[in-house]
Design a protein around this motif. Structure first.
Motif, PDB file in Angstrom:
ATOM      1  N   PRO A  46       0.835  -1.206   0.000  1.00  0.00           N
ATOM      2  CA  PRO A  46       0.000   0.000   0.000  1.00  0.00           C
ATOM      3  C   PRO A  46       0.870   1.258   0.000  1.00  0.00           C
ATOM      4  CG  PRO A  46       0.086  -0.942   2.199  1.00  0.00           C
ATOM      5  CD  PRO A  46       0.882  -1.867   1.308  1.00  0.00           C
ATOM      6  N   SER A  47       0.325   2.344  -0.522  1.00  0.00           N
ATOM      7  CA  SER A  47       1.064   3.612  -0.501  1.00  0.00           C
ATOM      8  C   SER A  47       0.075   4.744  -0.269  1.00  0.00           C
ATOM      9  CB  SER A  47       1.798   3.829  -1.834  1.00  0.00           C
ATOM     10  OG  SER A  47       0.877   3.793  -2.904  1.00  0.00           O
ATOM     11  N   SER A  48       0.588   5.867   0.187  1.00  0.00           N
ATOM     12  CA  SER A  48      -0.241   7.021   0.471  1.00  0.00           C
ATOM     13  C   SER A  48      -0.953   7.462  -0.819  1.00  0.00           C
ATOM     14  CB  SER A  48       0.677   8.132   0.993  1.00  0.00           C
ATOM     15  OG  SER A  48      -0.076   9.243   1.343  1.00  0.00           O
ATOM     16  N   TYR A  49      -2.247   7.675  -0.748  1.00  0.00           N
ATOM     17  CA  TYR A  49      -3.106   8.000  -1.902  1.00  0.00           C
ATOM     18  C   TYR A  49      -3.138   6.887  -2.960  1.00  0.00           C
ATOM     19  CZ  TYR A  49      -2.784  12.935  -0.352  1.00  0.00           C
ATOM     20  OH  TYR A  49      -2.823  14.114   0.352  1.00  0.00           O
ATOM     21  N   GLN A  52       1.880   4.871  -5.411  1.00  0.00           N
ATOM     22  CA  GLN A  52       2.960   3.936  -5.786  1.00  0.00           C
ATOM     23  C   GLN A  52       4.147   4.625  -6.482  1.00  0.00           C
ATOM     24  OE1 GLN A  52       0.671   0.509  -7.800  1.00  0.00           O
ATOM     25  NE2 GLN A  52      -0.874   2.107  -7.495  1.00  0.00           N
ATOM     26  N   TYR A 119     -11.270  13.344  -6.289  1.00  0.00           N
ATOM     27  CA  TYR A 119     -10.015  12.679  -5.922  1.00  0.00           C
ATOM     28  C   TYR A 119      -8.843  13.313  -6.686  1.00  0.00           C
ATOM     29  CZ  TYR A 119      -7.032   8.825  -4.423  1.00  0.00           C
ATOM     30  OH  TYR A 119      -6.029   8.076  -3.847  1.00  0.00           O
ATOM     31  N   PHE A 126      -2.159  18.013  -3.634  1.00  0.00           N
ATOM     32  CA  PHE A 126      -1.027  17.501  -2.850  1.00  0.00           C
ATOM     33  C   PHE A 126       0.292  17.701  -3.612  1.00  0.00           C
ATOM     34  CE2 PHE A 126       1.748  13.682  -2.416  1.00  0.00           C
ATOM     35  CZ  PHE A 126       2.283  13.983  -1.162  1.00  0.00           C
ATOM     36  N   THR A 130       3.288  20.602  -2.406  1.00  0.00           N
ATOM     37  CA  THR A 130       4.423  19.947  -1.745  1.00  0.00           C
ATOM     38  C   THR A 130       5.709  20.288  -2.499  1.00  0.00           C
ATOM     39  OG1 THR A 130       2.902  18.168  -1.165  1.00  0.00           O
ATOM     40  CG2 THR A 130       5.239  17.730  -0.828  1.00  0.00           C
ATOM     41  N   TRP A 138       8.755  12.114   0.872  1.00  0.00           N
ATOM     42  CA  TRP A 138       7.491  11.371   0.908  1.00  0.00           C
ATOM     43  C   TRP A 138       7.609  10.091   0.069  1.00  0.00           C
ATOM     44  CZ3 TRP A 138       4.198  10.516  -3.344  1.00  0.00           C
ATOM     45  CH2 TRP A 138       2.987   9.896  -3.030  1.00  0.00           C
ATOM     46  N   ARG A 141       9.681   7.548   1.833  1.00  0.00           N
ATOM     47  CA  ARG A 141       8.953   6.877   2.932  1.00  0.00           C
ATOM     48  C   ARG A 141       8.064   5.760   2.380  1.00  0.00           C
ATOM     49  NH1 ARG A 141       8.358  12.213   4.899  1.00  0.00           N
ATOM     50  NH2 ARG A 141       6.157  12.298   4.347  1.00  0.00           N
ATOM     51  N   GLN A 142       7.462   5.998   1.225  1.00  0.00           N
ATOM     52  CA  GLN A 142       6.623   4.945   0.632  1.00  0.00           C
ATOM     53  C   GLN A 142       7.487   3.721   0.315  1.00  0.00           C
ATOM     54  OE1 GLN A 142       3.413   5.921   0.867  1.00  0.00           O
ATOM     55  NE2 GLN A 142       4.397   7.825   1.501  1.00  0.00           N
ATOM     56  N   ILE A 145       7.855   1.303   3.062  1.00  0.00           N
ATOM     57  CA  ILE A 145       6.699   0.414   3.296  1.00  0.00           C
ATOM     58  C   ILE A 145       6.877  -0.843   2.440  1.00  0.00           C
ATOM     59  CG2 ILE A 145       4.173   0.216   3.208  1.00  0.00           C
ATOM     60  CD1 ILE A 145       4.084   3.313   3.375  1.00  0.00           C
TER      61      ILE A 145
END
Ligand SMILES: Cc1cc2nc3c(=O)[nH]c(=O)nc-3n(C[C@H](O)[C@H](O)[C@H](O)COP(=O)(O)O)c2cc1C
Length: 217
Positions: A46-49, A52, A119, A126, A130, A138, A141-142, A145
């Protein structure tokens, strides 16, 4: 759905079995069927939003692995493992990327990109607000995971692994031509099978007690 304890994977024992392998048996290779499962596990991370922002560069060529080991601060794992995964982030994230992602959602879920307007606004917002440096952090960090997911999946399949930050990122990027692929290396995972002489396999795990690190409120 099966939901009784005895039929569940004994996850704690798998996690106790694994350790950061220092010495791989260079004569052993992960078979294709097992490797395919590990690649699927990576992709299912899984990844934020759901964005990937990664690619997984899998190195099995012995010459390249040896070259990379030379850029790993004297660590032998990249040369001796079966598969070396260079978990890499994208170098940029823009509206085009977001658009392609939305198209893939629409196709997969049989809907339209137009119906995903809210969405889309969230994702482009975002990306726009950013900074490049924050986006890079960011994305990195993904990637971690994916590393965690890969380590656990490998343990369940009884494949040994070593997560590695001890390498020269610039050197890896050069050897693998990552910048021209729009990528930058973040973290490694060497996978294969432990050498029987690796004394680290029998070291007791050093972890804080559950009661120290888990806070129930
Ligand atoms: C992000 C990360 C980077 C690491 N980098 C290295 C490394 O470069 N070389 C190495 O031998 N071990 C490396 N390790 C292994 C850790 O030292 C090891 O996971 C930790 O001491 C706990 O031991 P265990 O994994 O055997 O349970 C790394 C671990 C993580 C999670």
């Amino acid at each position: 759905m099966v939901n009784n304890l005895s039929s569940q994977v004994d996850i704690v024992n798998h996690l106790k079995w694994r350790y950061a392998t220092k010495k791989f048996d260079n004569s052993r290779r992960i078979d294709q069927e097992t490797w395919s499962k590990l690649e699927e596990s990576l992709v299912l991370t899984p990844s934020s939003y759901g964005l990937q922002p990664w690619k997984f560069v899998v190195v099995t060529d012995q010459k390249v692995k040896t070259q990379l080991a030379e850029k790993s601060f004297q660590q032998p794992q990249p040369a001796d493992c079966s598969h070396l995964v260079v978990i890499s982030r994208l170098t940029s994230m823009d509206h085009d990327y977001v658009e392609k992602y939305l198209e893939s959602i629409a196709e997969t879920r049989s809907t339209t990109v137009e119906s995903l307007g809210a969405y889309k606004g969230m994702l482009t917002g975002f990306v726009d607000r950013t900074s490049q440096s924050d986006l890079e952090h960011w994305m990195s960090r993904q990637c971690y995971i994916a590393l965690g997911n890969l380590l656990t999946s490998a343990a369940v399949l009884k494949v040994d692994a070593c997560p590695m930050e001890g390498f020269d990122k610039k050197g890896y990027d050069e050897v693998l031509n990552l910048p021209e692929k729009g990528l930058a290396s973040v973290v490694l995972c060497a996978l294969g099978y432990r050498d029987s002489s690796d004394k680290y396999a029998s070291h007791e795990k050093v972890r804080h007690p559950v009661s120290d690190v888990v806070i129930h409120i």
